[in-house]
Structure formats: C-alpha cells, structure tokens
Design an enzyme around this catalytic site. Structure first.
Site, PDB file in Angstrom:
ATOM      1  N   GLU A  17       0.836  -1.206   0.000  1.00  0.00           N
ATOM      2  CA  GLU A  17       0.000   0.000   0.000  1.00  0.00           C
ATOM      3  C   GLU A  17       0.867   1.252   0.000  1.00  0.00           C
ATOM      4  OE1 GLU A  17      -3.646   0.345   2.461  1.00  0.00           O
ATOM      5  OE2 GLU A  17      -2.653   2.094   3.331  1.00  0.00           O
ATOM      6  N   HIS A  79      -8.177   3.278  -3.770  1.00  0.00           N
ATOM      7  CA  HIS A  79      -9.123   3.430  -2.654  1.00  0.00           C
ATOM      8  C   HIS A  79     -10.114   4.550  -2.986  1.00  0.00           C
ATOM      9  CE1 HIS A  79      -6.187   1.668   0.583  1.00  0.00           C
ATOM     10  NE2 HIS A  79      -5.957   1.143  -0.606  1.00  0.00           N
ATOM     11  N   ARG A 109     -16.115   3.415   3.499  1.00  0.00           N
ATOM     12  CA  ARG A 109     -16.938   4.515   3.987  1.00  0.00           C
ATOM     13  C   ARG A 109     -16.077   5.723   4.303  1.00  0.00           C
ATOM     14  NH1 ARG A 109     -19.010   4.697   9.988  1.00  0.00           N
ATOM     15  NH2 ARG A 109     -16.804   5.283  10.119  1.00  0.00           N
ATOM     16  N   GLN A 177      -7.179  -4.272   8.383  1.00  0.00           N
ATOM     17  CA  GLN A 177      -6.486  -3.245   9.142  1.00  0.00           C
ATOM     18  C   GLN A 177      -5.197  -3.868   9.676  1.00  0.00           C
ATOM     19  OE1 GLN A 177      -5.765  -0.359   9.836  1.00  0.00           O
ATOM     20  NE2 GLN A 177      -7.492   0.453  11.008  1.00  0.00           N
ATOM     21  N   GLN A 213       6.845   6.645  13.860  1.00  0.00           N
ATOM     22  CA  GLN A 213       5.745   5.696  13.658  1.00  0.00           C
ATOM     23  C   GLN A 213       5.178   5.202  14.987  1.00  0.00           C
ATOM     24  OE1 GLN A 213       7.736   3.000  10.904  1.00  0.00           O
ATOM     25  NE2 GLN A 213       5.696   2.481  10.174  1.00  0.00           N
TER      26      GLN A 213
HETATM   27  P1  FAD Z   1     -17.946   0.341   6.917  1.00  0.00           P
HETATM   28  O1  FAD Z   1     -17.765  -1.019   6.355  1.00  0.00           O
HETATM   29  O2  FAD Z   1     -19.118   1.113   6.471  1.00  0.00           O
HETATM   30  O3  FAD Z   1     -17.962   0.162   8.499  1.00  0.00           O
HETATM   31  C1  FAD Z   1     -17.996   1.280   9.377  1.00  0.00           C
HETATM   32  C2  FAD Z   1     -18.735   0.884  10.643  1.00  0.00           C
HETATM   33  O4  FAD Z   1     -20.125   0.667  10.330  1.00  0.00           O
HETATM   34  C3  FAD Z   1     -18.247  -0.421  11.258  1.00  0.00           C
HETATM   35  O5  FAD Z   1     -18.355  -0.304  12.644  1.00  0.00           O
HETATM   36  C4  FAD Z   1     -19.217  -1.473  10.717  1.00  0.00           C
HETATM   37  O6  FAD Z   1     -19.329  -2.581  11.583  1.00  0.00           O
HETATM   38  C5  FAD Z   1     -20.510  -0.676  10.631  1.00  0.00           C
HETATM   39  N1  FAD Z   1     -21.371  -1.110   9.529  1.00  0.00           N
HETATM   40  C6  FAD Z   1     -20.993  -1.404   8.264  1.00  0.00           C
HETATM   41  N2  FAD Z   1     -22.082  -1.734   7.518  1.00  0.00           N
HETATM   42  C7  FAD Z   1     -23.152  -1.637   8.348  1.00  0.00           C
HETATM   43  C8  FAD Z   1     -24.550  -1.808   8.166  1.00  0.00           C
HETATM   44  N3  FAD Z   1     -25.043  -2.153   6.973  1.00  0.00           N
HETATM   45  N4  FAD Z   1     -25.374  -1.601   9.235  1.00  0.00           N
HETATM   46  C9  FAD Z   1     -24.877  -1.226  10.432  1.00  0.00           C
HETATM   47  N5  FAD Z   1     -23.546  -1.039  10.666  1.00  0.00           N
HETATM   48  C10 FAD Z   1     -22.700  -1.234   9.624  1.00  0.00           C
HETATM   49  N6  FAD Z   1      -9.591   5.700   5.092  1.00  0.00           N
HETATM   50  C11 FAD Z   1      -9.387   6.722   4.218  1.00  0.00           C
HETATM   51  O7  FAD Z   1      -9.852   7.843   4.446  1.00  0.00           O
HETATM   52  N7  FAD Z   1      -8.676   6.532   3.062  1.00  0.00           N
HETATM   53  C12 FAD Z   1      -8.149   5.322   2.720  1.00  0.00           C
HETATM   54  O8  FAD Z   1      -7.529   5.188   1.667  1.00  0.00           O
HETATM   55  C13 FAD Z   1      -8.346   4.232   3.619  1.00  0.00           C
HETATM   56  N8  FAD Z   1      -7.868   3.004   3.337  1.00  0.00           N
HETATM   57  C14 FAD Z   1      -8.108   1.954   4.190  1.00  0.00           C
HETATM   58  C15 FAD Z   1      -7.639   0.668   3.857  1.00  0.00           C
HETATM   59  C16 FAD Z   1      -7.852  -0.401   4.703  1.00  0.00           C
HETATM   60  C17 FAD Z   1      -7.362  -1.771   4.303  1.00  0.00           C
HETATM   61  C18 FAD Z   1      -8.535  -0.208   5.927  1.00  0.00           C
HETATM   62  C19 FAD Z   1      -8.758  -1.349   6.864  1.00  0.00           C
HETATM   63  C20 FAD Z   1      -9.007   1.049   6.269  1.00  0.00           C
HETATM   64  C21 FAD Z   1      -8.820   2.140   5.406  1.00  0.00           C
HETATM   65  N9  FAD Z   1      -9.277   3.424   5.701  1.00  0.00           N
HETATM   66  C22 FAD Z   1      -9.083   4.469   4.827  1.00  0.00           C
HETATM   67  C23 FAD Z   1      -9.966   3.684   6.987  1.00  0.00           C
HETATM   68  C24 FAD Z   1     -11.485   3.483   6.859  1.00  0.00           C
HETATM   69  O9  FAD Z   1     -12.018   4.506   6.035  1.00  0.00           O
HETATM   70  C25 FAD Z   1     -12.080   3.565   8.274  1.00  0.00           C
HETATM   71  O10 FAD Z   1     -11.703   2.454   9.016  1.00  0.00           O
HETATM   72  C26 FAD Z   1     -13.574   3.792   8.351  1.00  0.00           C
HETATM   73  O11 FAD Z   1     -13.871   4.195   9.691  1.00  0.00           O
HETATM   74  C27 FAD Z   1     -14.448   2.599   8.032  1.00  0.00           C
HETATM   75  O12 FAD Z   1     -14.471   2.318   6.700  1.00  0.00           O
HETATM   76  P2  FAD Z   1     -15.198   0.964   6.161  1.00  0.00           P
HETATM   77  O13 FAD Z   1     -15.161   0.999   4.702  1.00  0.00           O
HETATM   78  O14 FAD Z   1     -14.652  -0.216   6.858  1.00  0.00           O
HETATM   79  O15 FAD Z   1     -16.692   1.260   6.689  1.00  0.00           O
END
Ligand code: FAD
Length: 295
Positions: A17, A79, A109, A177, A213
């Site tokens: 990444e 992303h 999200r 993560q 870090q």
């Molecule tokens: P979601 O999957 O929507 O989850 C968010 C929360 O909502 C979780 O608690 C989940 O359990 C809950 N949830 C999900 N779906 C539902 C539903 N249908 N009903 C009720 N609850 C639900 N951030 C950035 O800004 N830029 C990046 O490039 C970036 N890259 C990332 C790459 C990786 C591999 C990871 C692990 C994280 C990355 N992030 C990045 C951080 C990420 O945006 C945050 O962790 C964010 O808070 C959650 O994103 P998500 O897509 O997992 O959200």
C-alpha cells in the site's frame, strides 16, 4: 487484471500500500519509490485516498494508480471513500478512474471525522459498493475488514455481519487493518468463514521502523500490542538503526507465520518506503508461492 483472478491463480497474493504525496513537487520522488517497489514484483499496489472526499487533495489517487498501471505495468487498487463526498463528486471520480483503465477499487466509507457526513444513501461501505455496481459494474471491488473489530462496532459479530453485507454487495476481496498479533487474524478469519464470509482476505502488516511511527501509528492505532512487540519497542525506541532492523525482523516474522499459516494474501503497509518494502520482500522471498499448476 481483476484482483479476484489473482487469488484464483496464486496461493498467496502479495501487495503493497502507498499513499499519494500531498504536494505536486513530491510526485517525482513518489514515482521513483514506486519504480523501486515495482522491481519487487508485488501482485498489486493499493493507493489510499485522503479523508473527506475522493482523494482529490494533493496528488490524486487516480493519478498515482494510472502511473502504476500505465508506466509500471502493475495492477493498482484505487481506494475510494464516500464520507464527506456527494454522489455527483463520486461519479466524477469513478468516471476518471474508469477512463484511466483502473479495474479494481477498495470501496470504503471513510472515517467519521468531525464535520464530515456520508451522502444520505451511502451510510456504509456496502452502500457505496452497491452504488458503484449500479453505475460502474465493471469495477472489481475490495473492502476493508478489522481483525480486532472496527472502533465503532459494538462487537466483532456485528463487524462480521457488515462483512457479509459487503460480500452480498459485490465485494470479491477483503484487506485487513494492520495488526501486530497474528492470533487476532487467525481467529477473525475463522469466525468470518463460519459466518459465511468466503472472500479471500489479505492480511495487512505494517513494519514499525521509526520512533515517529511509534508516536503516530502505534499509539493511535487500536491494534493490541503483544508482549514481544512492546518488548521490541522498549528495547530499541531510542536507537534509530536498531529499531529499523528490529521492526523489519518483527514484520518479516509476522508475515512468514501468516504465509505458512495459509493466509490468502499479505498486504504490506510500507509507508511509501521502498527500502522497507525491499527488506520485507527479501525476508519472505523463499516462501512466496509459484502460480498454481496450469495457470
Ligand atoms: P464500513 O464497512 O461502512 O464500516 C464502518 C462501521 O459501520 C463499522 O463499525 C461497521 O461494523 C458498521 N457497519 C458497516 N455496515 C453496516 C450496516 N449495513 N449496518 C450497520 N452497521 C454497519 N480511510 C481513508 O480515508 N482513506 C483510505 O484510503 C483508507 N484506506 C483503508 C484501507 C484499509 C485496508 C482499511 C482497513 C481502512 C482504510 N481506511 C481508509 C480507513 C477506513 O475509512 C475507516 O476504518 C472507516 O472508519 C471505516 O471504513 P469501512 O469501509 O470499513 O466502513
């Protein structure tokens, strides 16, 4: 090539990444870093986007992904977050990614930062995935997952339920993560499989190689710290070179265990450091699989 095809071809898919530079003046340095990383022949390189939109602050995610695809001949995973964006802005970004020949997106999200809201119809990553599928069905979709649970989740079970929704919304791959204790990863994958989430999972590992870090990542991350890790940090935190070597060794050991433990893929959070990536890839090279017979 779609990332899902890579998992069909290889027992362990290796990825790195990177994050786009904040300033245009840093682009040449970033391109040099990417050239060095490309020499390691990762299966794909993922490119983050900045929080609060679709990665348009600084050099865009799309521009870096395009460089990886067209100049380096490697597959990028771009992303895309929806928090702080609106549907028109997302369509614009998706149009640009599509026109650039990008095939794979990590649909997220985004973090719920103060002042940022998700578009009304896109409250979760799975909603964004449905939105993308509806208008841009040719993109391959990946999603994020959290071996120790997402910070907002009431339980790991609720988080795994969200993963099932990502799977139903069309995701074909998950990236975790970062974590420092492989036990969490094995338990999580086991629980996800039992709950019907069958998608390949890339295990995300970040080598901790500098005191900066420790401050930024380790203290802010919600990852739990196993005794071997805290021992390593307390022993080397005031010795720059010692910490670099110990951090590489810790990450290599983590990755070797994951590969030997049968992980679908390993994803290196190399913090735009090509030397870190080189050292880590060198440390796991003998375990890297050859393509399945006949492919
Ligand atoms: P979601 O999957 O929507 O989850 C968010 C929360 O909502 C979780 O608690 C989940 O359990 C809950 N949830 C999900 N779906 C539902 C539903 N249908 N009903 C009720 N609850 C639900 N951030 C950035 O800004 N830029 C990046 O490039 C970036 N890259 C990332 C790459 C990786 C591999 C990871 C692990 C994280 C990355 N992030 C990045 C951080 C990420 O945006 C945050 O962790 C964010 O808070 C959650 O994103 P998500 O897509 O997992 O959200």
């Amino acid at each position: 090539m779609y990332i899902r095809q890579m998992f069909a071809q290889k027992p362990c898919v290796c990825s790195i990444e990177v994050f786009p530079p904040k300033k245009e003046s840093s682009l040449a340095k970033m391109q040099d870093t990417l050239r060095r990383m490309a020499g390691l022949r990762p299966d794909f390189i993922s490119v983050t986007c900045s929080a609060g939109g679709s990665g348009q602050a600084g050099v865009s995610t799309c521009r870096i992904a395009r460089f990886i695809k067209n100049e380096l001949g490697l597959e990028p995973l771009a992303h895309l977050t929806c928090m702080g964006a609106d549907e028109a802005g997302l369509r614009q970004t998706l149009d640009e990614l599509f026109a650039s020949g990008i095939q794979n997106l990590l649909a997220l999200r985004g973090d719920a930062l103060p002042g940022l809201q998700a578009p009304p119809r896109l409250a979760h990553a799975s909603d964004l995935m449905r939105f993308i599928r509806a208008g841009y069905g040719s993109f391959g979709l990946s999603g994020a997952c959290y071996p120790e649970g997402h910070v907002e989740s009431a339980s790991l079970a609720a988080d795994i339920d969200a993963l099932r929704q990502k799977q139903e919304a069309g995701a074909s791959h998950l990236v975790t993560q970062l974590f420092f204790d492989n036990l969490h990863y094995y338990r999580f994958v086991n629980r996800a499989r039992k709950a019907g989430v069958g998608l390949p999972v890339s295990a995300g590992v970040m080598p901790i190689v500098s005191a900066r870090q420790i401050e930024r990542t380790v203290k802010l991350s919600s990852a739990s710290l196993p005794p071997a890790f805290t021992k390593m940090i307390s022993r080397w935190q005031n010795d720059e070179q010692g910490l670099f070597e110990a951090g590489i060794e810790y990450a290599v050991n983590q990755l070797r265990d994951l590969i030997e433990g049968g992980t679908d893929g390993v994803h290196l959070y190399a913090m735009n450091n090509a030397e870190v990536a080189r050292r880590v890839f060198e440390g796991i090279a003998d375990l890297l699989p050859t393509p399945k017979e006949g492919v």
